[in-house]
Design a protein around this motif. Structure first.
Motif, PDB file in Angstrom:
ATOM      1  N   PRO A 206      56.250  79.134  62.643  1.00  0.00           N
ATOM      2  CA  PRO A 206      56.778  79.833  61.457  1.00  0.00           C
ATOM      3  C   PRO A 206      55.787  79.838  60.294  1.00  0.00           C
ATOM      4  CG  PRO A 206      58.477  78.440  62.412  1.00  0.00           C
ATOM      5  CD  PRO A 206      57.201  78.076  63.113  1.00  0.00           C
ATOM      6  N   ALA A 207      55.144  78.712  60.035  1.00  0.00           N
ATOM      7  CA  ALA A 207      54.192  78.653  58.931  1.00  0.00           C
ATOM      8  C   ALA A 207      52.987  79.555  59.207  1.00  0.00           C
ATOM      9  CB  ALA A 207      53.738  77.210  58.705  1.00  0.00           C
ATOM     10  N   CYS A 208      52.550  79.611  60.460  1.00  0.00           N
ATOM     11  CA  CYS A 208      51.429  80.486  60.815  1.00  0.00           C
ATOM     12  C   CYS A 208      51.789  81.950  60.589  1.00  0.00           C
ATOM     13  CB  CYS A 208      51.015  80.256  62.268  1.00  0.00           C
ATOM     14  SG  CYS A 208      50.127  78.707  62.570  1.00  0.00           S
ATOM     15  N   MET A 209      53.022  82.317  60.915  1.00  0.00           N
ATOM     16  CA  MET A 209      53.431  83.703  60.708  1.00  0.00           C
ATOM     17  C   MET A 209      53.532  84.043  59.220  1.00  0.00           C
ATOM     18  SD  MET A 209      53.563  85.136  63.636  1.00  0.00           S
ATOM     19  CE  MET A 209      52.126  84.068  63.940  1.00  0.00           C
ATOM     20  N   GLY A 210      53.982  83.087  58.424  1.00  0.00           N
ATOM     21  CA  GLY A 210      53.977  83.301  56.980  1.00  0.00           C
ATOM     22  C   GLY A 210      52.567  83.463  56.460  1.00  0.00           C
ATOM     23  N   GLU A 211      51.643  82.670  57.016  1.00  0.00           N
ATOM     24  CA  GLU A 211      50.232  82.781  56.653  1.00  0.00           C
ATOM     25  C   GLU A 211      49.689  84.164  57.016  1.00  0.00           C
ATOM     26  OE1 GLU A 211      46.223  80.029  57.395  1.00  0.00           O
ATOM     27  OE2 GLU A 211      48.108  79.515  58.388  1.00  0.00           O
ATOM     28  N   LEU A 212      50.106  84.680  58.160  1.00  0.00           N
ATOM     29  CA  LEU A 212      49.654  86.000  58.592  1.00  0.00           C
ATOM     30  C   LEU A 212      50.144  87.086  57.630  1.00  0.00           C
ATOM     31  CD1 LEU A 212      48.315  87.857  60.689  1.00  0.00           C
ATOM     32  CD2 LEU A 212      50.495  87.859  61.941  1.00  0.00           C
ATOM     33  N   GLU A 213      51.390  87.021  57.232  1.00  0.00           N
ATOM     34  CA  GLU A 213      51.914  88.039  56.321  1.00  0.00           C
ATOM     35  C   GLU A 213      51.204  88.007  54.969  1.00  0.00           C
ATOM     36  OE1 GLU A 213      56.236  87.479  56.327  1.00  0.00           O
ATOM     37  OE2 GLU A 213      56.329  89.232  57.650  1.00  0.00           O
ATOM     38  N   ARG A 214      50.916  86.816  54.467  1.00  0.00           N
ATOM     39  CA  ARG A 214      50.185  86.715  53.198  1.00  0.00           C
ATOM     40  C   ARG A 214      48.756  87.232  53.352  1.00  0.00           C
ATOM     41  NH1 ARG A 214      53.162  81.943  53.347  1.00  0.00           N
ATOM     42  NH2 ARG A 214      51.379  80.702  54.078  1.00  0.00           N
ATOM     43  N   LEU A 215      48.149  86.941  54.493  1.00  0.00           N
ATOM     44  CA  LEU A 215      46.786  87.405  54.746  1.00  0.00           C
ATOM     45  C   LEU A 215      46.733  88.928  54.800  1.00  0.00           C
ATOM     46  CD1 LEU A 215      43.838  86.699  55.489  1.00  0.00           C
ATOM     47  CD2 LEU A 215      44.582  86.634  57.889  1.00  0.00           C
ATOM     48  N   ARG A 216      47.726  89.549  55.446  1.00  0.00           N
ATOM     49  CA  ARG A 216      47.761  91.005  55.523  1.00  0.00           C
ATOM     50  C   ARG A 216      47.825  91.636  54.138  1.00  0.00           C
ATOM     51  NH1 ARG A 216      52.171  91.491  60.491  1.00  0.00           N
ATOM     52  NH2 ARG A 216      50.647  91.376  62.210  1.00  0.00           N
ATOM     53  N   ALA A 217      48.501  90.976  53.218  1.00  0.00           N
ATOM     54  CA  ALA A 217      48.625  91.524  51.871  1.00  0.00           C
ATOM     55  C   ALA A 217      47.333  91.372  51.074  1.00  0.00           C
ATOM     56  CB  ALA A 217      49.769  90.821  51.135  1.00  0.00           C
ATOM     57  N   ARG A 218      46.505  90.367  51.432  1.00  0.00           N
ATOM     58  CA  ARG A 218      45.298  90.074  50.651  1.00  0.00           C
ATOM     59  C   ARG A 218      44.026  90.673  51.227  1.00  0.00           C
ATOM     60  NH1 ARG A 218      46.799  84.668  51.305  1.00  0.00           N
ATOM     61  NH2 ARG A 218      44.774  84.338  52.328  1.00  0.00           N
ATOM     62  N   ARG A 219      43.927  90.702  52.556  1.00  0.00           N
ATOM     63  CA  ARG A 219      42.666  91.095  53.187  1.00  0.00           C
ATOM     64  C   ARG A 219      42.916  92.219  54.195  1.00  0.00           C
ATOM     65  NH1 ARG A 219      38.099  87.615  53.112  1.00  0.00           N
ATOM     66  NH2 ARG A 219      38.425  85.720  51.873  1.00  0.00           N
ATOM     67  N   PRO A 220      42.572  93.438  53.847  1.00  0.00           N
ATOM     68  CA  PRO A 220      42.759  94.544  54.799  1.00  0.00           C
ATOM     69  C   PRO A 220      41.749  94.460  55.938  1.00  0.00           C
ATOM     70  CG  PRO A 220      41.623  95.312  52.844  1.00  0.00           C
ATOM     71  CD  PRO A 220      42.032  93.900  52.556  1.00  0.00           C
ATOM     72  N   LEU A 221      42.089  95.067  57.051  1.00  0.00           N
ATOM     73  CA  LEU A 221      41.136  95.214  58.140  1.00  0.00           C
ATOM     74  C   LEU A 221      40.027  96.168  57.721  1.00  0.00           C
ATOM     75  CD1 LEU A 221      43.674  95.611  61.076  1.00  0.00           C
ATOM     76  CD2 LEU A 221      42.184  93.633  60.704  1.00  0.00           C
ATOM     77  N   SER A 222      38.890  96.053  58.393  1.00  0.00           N
ATOM     78  CA  SER A 222      37.789  96.958  58.095  1.00  0.00           C
ATOM     79  C   SER A 222      38.212  98.392  58.392  1.00  0.00           C
ATOM     80  CB  SER A 222      36.568  96.610  58.954  1.00  0.00           C
ATOM     81  OG  SER A 222      36.082  95.334  58.631  1.00  0.00           O
ATOM     82  N   ARG A 223      37.954  99.277  57.457  1.00  0.00           N
ATOM     83  CA  ARG A 223      38.326 100.674  57.653  1.00  0.00           C
ATOM     84  C   ARG A 223      37.559 101.240  58.853  1.00  0.00           C
ATOM     85  NH1 ARG A 223      41.269 103.942  54.853  1.00  0.00           N
ATOM     86  NH2 ARG A 223      41.389 102.432  53.141  1.00  0.00           N
ATOM     87  N   GLY A 224      38.290 101.837  59.759  1.00  0.00           N
ATOM     88  CA  GLY A 224      37.671 102.387  60.954  1.00  0.00           C
ATOM     89  C   GLY A 224      37.601 101.424  62.121  1.00  0.00           C
ATOM     90  N   LEU A 225      38.036 100.172  61.923  1.00  0.00           N
ATOM     91  CA  LEU A 225      38.030  99.216  63.034  1.00  0.00           C
ATOM     92  C   LEU A 225      38.967  99.711  64.135  1.00  0.00           C
ATOM     93  CD1 LEU A 225      37.269  96.293  64.100  1.00  0.00           C
ATOM     94  CD2 LEU A 225      39.471  95.584  63.115  1.00  0.00           C
TER      95      LEU A 225
END
Length: 303
Positions: free
Chosen positions: A216-235
Motif C-alpha cells: 500500500p505504501a509503495c502504491m501511494g508513493e507511485l501516485e505521488r511520483l506520477r504527479a511530480r515526475r512525468p515520463l519522458s515525452r515520446g517514451l
C-alpha cells in the motif's frame, strides 16, 4: 534429470551483490537489452519461457528481488518503491549494462519499472507494463499507516513466517499452492524441477509477506511520483491487460481499470494498449508467444 529449458538457462543464473544485498540474476543472450521485473511472490523462473524465446535476438536480464532466491535473508524493513527501483537499476550496473534498456514489469514489477523511468529517464528506452498494479482500483492509495504496517511486520509477521512450525507447513503446502494460484506454473514446474522446492522455501513466504505489507505504501508513493515526475515525452510505453482465462464477450472490470490508468500516460508518452484474452494475471505464462512478441517489438530500434 535436467530439462532442455533448465539446461539452456541455469548456467546463466548468478548471484551478485547489489547495493549490499545478495541478488540472483538471470543474464542470457545478446542484442538489445531487456530487463524484467517480477510481481509479488514471483521469481525469475516465471520468465523462463519468454526468456527462452527472446535470448537468441536479445540480451535478457531478470532480477530477483532480495528474499526470493534460496538462501536469501528477508529484511525486516519494508520495501519502498524508490528503493526497489534503484535496486533494479543497480543490478543492471552489476551486469555491466550502461545503455538505455527496455524495461518490462509484471504486476508490482510494472510499478517498479515505471518508477525507474520517472526517476532515471536516461536509463529507460521503452516500457512494457504487463497487467500492472492499479492503485485506484485496488484501494491502495497510501493512506494506510506505513509505520504501523512496518512495526507489525517486524514484530509479528516476520517472526511467525520464519518459525519452525510455519516452515514445516509451508514446505508441504507452498509448492501446491503456487500452482493452484498460478496454473501456468504447472508446466513450468516440470520444465524447471527445482521450482517446487523454491516455492516451499520459508524465505519465499516471508519475502512475499514483506512485499504485501509494504505494497500500500509503495502504491501511494507511485501516485505521488506520477504527479511530480512525468515520463519522458515520446517514451514508448506498452500497456498489457489480461482479460481472464475464460472467454467473455467484453472487457472485464479489471481491464477497464488498467486501460483507464493507461490513459493517464497518453499525454506524457507514446502509448500502446493491448488486451490479452484467455489470459490470467501471469500473462508471460498464459500468453507466452504474444508476450514475447510485444516485448520484442518494444525493444526494436526506434525509427
Amino acid at each position: 534429470m535436467t530439462t532442455p529449458l533448465e539446461e539452456a538457462l541455469r548456467a546463466h543464473v548468478a548471484t551478485h551483490t547489489v547495493l549490499g544485498t545478495r541478488t540472483r540474476i538471470l543474464d542470457v543472450g545478446s542484442g538489445p537489452v531487456v530487463v524484467c521485473s517480477s510481481g509479488v511472490a514471483s521469481v525469475l523462473w516465471d520468465w523462463a519461457p519468454v526468456v527462452a524465446l527472446l535470448r537468441r535476438t536479445h540480451r535478457v536480464i531478470v532480477v530477483d528481488r532480495p528474499g526470493y532466491a534460496p538462501g536469501d535473508e528477508v529484511s525486516a524493513v519494508l520495501p519502498t518503491l524508490e528503493g526497489e527501483a534503484e535496486h533494479l537499476l543497480a543490478a543492471l550496473g552489476a551486469c555491466g549494462v550502461t545503455e538505455p534498456v527496455t524495461a518490462v514489469g509484471h504486476s508490482f514489477g510494472a510499478a517498479l519499472v515505471e518508477a525507474a523511468a520517472r526517476w532515471h529517464p536516461e536509463r529507460i528506452r521503452s516500457l512494457v507494463l504487463l497487467d500492472g498494479s492499479v492503485p485506484h482500483a485496488e484501494g491502495t492509495h497510501g493512506h494506510d499507516d506505513a509505520a504501523r504496517a512496518a512495526r507489525r511486520f517486524r514484530q509479528r509477521t516476520l517472526p511467525i513466517a520464519l518459525s519452525r512450525p510455519v516452515g514445516a507447513v509451508w514446505v508441504a503446502l507452498g509448492p501446491g499452492l503456487s500452482t493452484v494460484l498460478v496454473p501456468g506454473r504447472r508446466g513450468l514446474a516440470r520444465a524447471i524441477p527445482g521450482l517446487r522446492a523454491e516455492a516451499g522455501a520459508q524465505s519465499t513466504l516471508a519475502a512475499s509477506l514483506r512485499e504485501l505489507a509494504g505494497y500500500p505504501a509503495c502504491m501511494g508513493e507511485l501516485e505521488r511520483l506520477r504527479a511530480r515526475r512525468p515520463l519522458s515525452r515520446g517514451l514508448p510505453v506498452v500497456v498489457v491487460a489480461a482479460n481472464g482465462r475464460l472467454p467473455r464477450p467484453g472487457l472485464s472490470l479489471w481491464v477497464r481499470h488498467v486501460l483507464r490508468q493507461a490513459r493517464g500516460f497518453s499525454h506524457e508518452a507514446r502509448l500502446t494498449c493491448r488486451v490479452l484474452r484467455r489470459s490470467g494475471h501471469f500473462v508471460m505464462l498464459d500468453q507466452l508467444h504474444r508476450t514475447a512478441e510485444l516485448i520484442a517489438r518494444a525493444a526494436a530500434p526506434q525509427s
